[in-house]
Design a protein around this motif. Structure first.
Motif, mmCIF file in Angstrom:
data_model
loop_
_atom_site.group_PDB
_atom_site.id
_atom_site.type_symbol
_atom_site.label_atom_id
_atom_site.label_comp_id
_atom_site.label_asym_id
_atom_site.label_seq_id
_atom_site.Cartn_x
_atom_site.Cartn_y
_atom_site.Cartn_z
ATOM 1 N N PRO A 1 0.760 -1.241 -0.127
ATOM 2 C CA PRO A 1 -0.045 -0.127 -0.198
ATOM 3 C C PRO A 1 0.756 1.185 0.114
ATOM 4 C CG PRO A 1 -0.030 -1.006 2.331
ATOM 5 C CD PRO A 1 0.574 -1.953 1.014
ATOM 6 N N ASN A 2 1.976 1.115 0.150
ATOM 7 C CA ASN A 2 2.962 2.528 0.277
ATOM 8 C C ASN A 2 3.866 2.456 -0.997
ATOM 9 O OD1 ASN A 2 4.377 -0.128 1.111
ATOM 10 N ND2 ASN A 2 6.104 1.028 1.904
ATOM 11 N N THR A 3 3.033 2.139 -1.968
ATOM 12 C CA THR A 3 3.787 2.260 -3.457
ATOM 13 C C THR A 3 2.951 2.955 -4.399
ATOM 14 O OG1 THR A 3 2.857 0.185 -4.224
ATOM 15 C CG2 THR A 3 4.967 -0.042 -3.171
ATOM 16 N N VAL A 4 3.399 3.612 -5.161
ATOM 17 C CA VAL A 4 2.736 4.573 -6.126
ATOM 18 C C VAL A 4 3.769 4.388 -7.449
ATOM 19 C CG1 VAL A 4 1.459 6.197 -4.680
ATOM 20 C CG2 VAL A 4 3.904 6.895 -5.789
ATOM 21 N N CYS A 5 3.143 4.798 -8.643
ATOM 22 C CA CYS A 5 3.919 4.320 -9.602
ATOM 23 C C CYS A 5 3.619 5.684 -10.787
ATOM 24 C CB CYS A 5 3.115 3.374 -10.558
ATOM 25 S SG CYS A 5 3.924 2.752 -12.084
ATOM 26 N N GLY B 1 -4.308 1.469 -9.855
ATOM 27 C CA GLY B 1 -5.473 2.388 -9.639
ATOM 28 C C GLY B 1 -5.199 3.810 -10.046
ATOM 29 N N PRO B 2 -6.307 4.566 -10.391
ATOM 30 C CA PRO B 2 -5.817 5.871 -10.417
ATOM 31 C C PRO B 2 -5.246 6.774 -9.548
ATOM 32 C CG PRO B 2 -7.834 5.345 -11.538
ATOM 33 C CD PRO B 2 -7.494 4.126 -10.650
ATOM 34 N N ALA B 3 -5.669 6.258 -8.093
ATOM 35 C CA ALA B 3 -5.388 6.916 -7.034
ATOM 36 C C ALA B 3 -3.813 6.977 -6.534
ATOM 37 C CB ALA B 3 -6.155 6.620 -5.757
ATOM 38 N N ARG B 4 -3.259 5.697 -7.446
ATOM 39 C CA ARG B 4 -1.843 5.571 -7.138
ATOM 40 C C ARG B 4 -0.889 5.520 -8.215
ATOM 41 N NH1 ARG B 4 -0.090 0.409 -4.505
ATOM 42 N NH2 ARG B 4 -1.967 -0.421 -5.137
ATOM 43 N N LEU B 5 -1.265 6.104 -9.469
ATOM 44 C CA LEU B 5 -0.853 6.413 -10.413
ATOM 45 C C LEU B 5 -0.653 7.952 -10.873
ATOM 46 C CD1 LEU B 5 0.515 4.305 -12.809
ATOM 47 C CD2 LEU B 5 -1.772 4.880 -13.997
ATOM 48 N N GLY C 1 -2.421 14.949 -11.613
ATOM 49 C CA GLY C 1 -2.340 15.891 -10.307
ATOM 50 C C GLY C 1 -2.502 15.485 -9.118
ATOM 51 N N GLY C 2 -3.595 14.860 -8.868
ATOM 52 C CA GLY C 2 -3.782 14.405 -7.333
ATOM 53 C C GLY C 2 -2.745 13.420 -6.703
ATOM 54 N N THR C 3 -2.507 12.685 -7.623
ATOM 55 C CA THR C 3 -1.671 11.449 -7.027
ATOM 56 C C THR C 3 -0.260 12.070 -6.496
ATOM 57 O OG1 THR C 3 -2.700 9.501 -8.179
ATOM 58 C CG2 THR C 3 -0.445 9.182 -7.416
ATOM 59 N N ALA C 4 0.485 12.863 -7.670
ATOM 60 C CA ALA C 4 1.571 13.382 -7.385
ATOM 61 C C ALA C 4 1.628 14.592 -6.244
ATOM 62 C CB ALA C 4 2.165 14.144 -8.698
#
Length: 288
Positions: A196-200, A231-235, A274-277
């Protein structure tokens, strides 16, 4: 209704009069062998409607990070900097604290190392590296991962070992787009994304494809895996400018990312672009 912020979460700048970029070798990379300034970036970004960016390191030289922080301090476009420091050095925490206290230091949002060049596929799991990564987490920063597919298991292991640290995967771990295969890259990517602590970053795909003949059809299978895994929330979108110009202009790179996410809702697209970054790099909390 006002448009949501459009953030480019990954680009570079360099001045060859200040420092050589030794990785730019051979005729294929010749278009990159010149200086790229914040002014050059701004012309491209503003034309594309980008409102904020994240500047990412290119060389493992300590002096580069303070230089980038000064660029960000003086820019109304560059909102954050992902710099470099030697994670294996015993004084990592002190180095990061000094960077935060220097000119533009509040714009430091993350750290990166060219892990892709490390011969040890489990470099990220070395005790001295994990100690350095804990210092990055303690400083409230993210850690950008520039890795190749075979290094994804170690990245997943590091993310499991350090749940307090946000790991940002650059370029989707550079999938073999030119070869047209998704396995075993996709399996490794999903293992990493399960933490859960990963984004891409939705970035770098055009330059993993054939630079001259690629099409949207070539890229979509890889973008679909990224969207499904994170998912969009982590991309988050990143241009990888000016490297992207080997295969596509800044504007076309953004347009392609928009096409690859055209099935998303307005809210989901706002996250990717925008939001994820903003959340991962805490861009909305930065002050000079």
């Amino acid at each position: 209704m006002t448009s949501p912020p459009l953030v480019d979460a990954h680009h570079h700048l360099w001045d060859l009069a200040v420092r050589d970029q030794e990785w730019i070798t051979g005729p294929a990379l010749a278009p990159l062998r010149r200086t790229f300034t914040e002014r050059d970036l701004k012309a491209e970004a503003e034309a594309a409607g980008v409102t904020a960016t994240v500047l990412v390191q290119t060389v493992t030289v300590a002096e580069e990070t303070p230089e980038m922080l000064r660029v960000a301090r003086d820019s109304d476009l560059v909102a954050g900097v992902v710099g470099w420091t030697d994670l294996t050095a015993p004084g990592v925490a002190d180095v990061l604290a000094a960077l935060r206290e220097g000119p533009g230091g509040r714009r430091l949002v993350g750290v990166r190392h060219q892990v892709q060049s490390e011969p040890d596929p489990e470099w990220l799991l070395r005790p001295d590296v994990l100690r350095g990564l804990r210092a990055v987490a303690g400083a409230g920063l993210a850690y950008d991962l520039v890795i190749l597919p075979h290094q994804l298991p170690a990245a997943a292991g590091a993310a499991a070992e350090l749940p307090e640290l946000t790991f940002v995967l650059d370029h989707g771990a550079k999938p073999p787009v030119a070869g047209g295969e998704t396995a075993p890259w996709a399996a490794g990517l999903r293992e990493f994304a399960a933490r859960p602590n990963t984004v891409c970053k939705l970035s770098g795909l055009v330059t993993e494809a054939d630079w001259h003949t690629w099409s949207l059809r070539d890229l979509r299978p890889y973008a679909d895996v990224l969207l499904d895994a994170f998912g969009p929330a982590r991309l988050m979108f990143g241009s990888d400018w000016p490297v992207c110009t080997l295969a596509a202009s800044y504007g076309r790179t953004l347009a392609v990312a928009e096409r690859l996410t055209d099935a998303l809702s307005r809210t989901e697209r706002a996250a990717v672009f925008g939001g994820t970054a903003t959340r991962a790099y805490r861009l909305d909390t930065l002050t000079d």
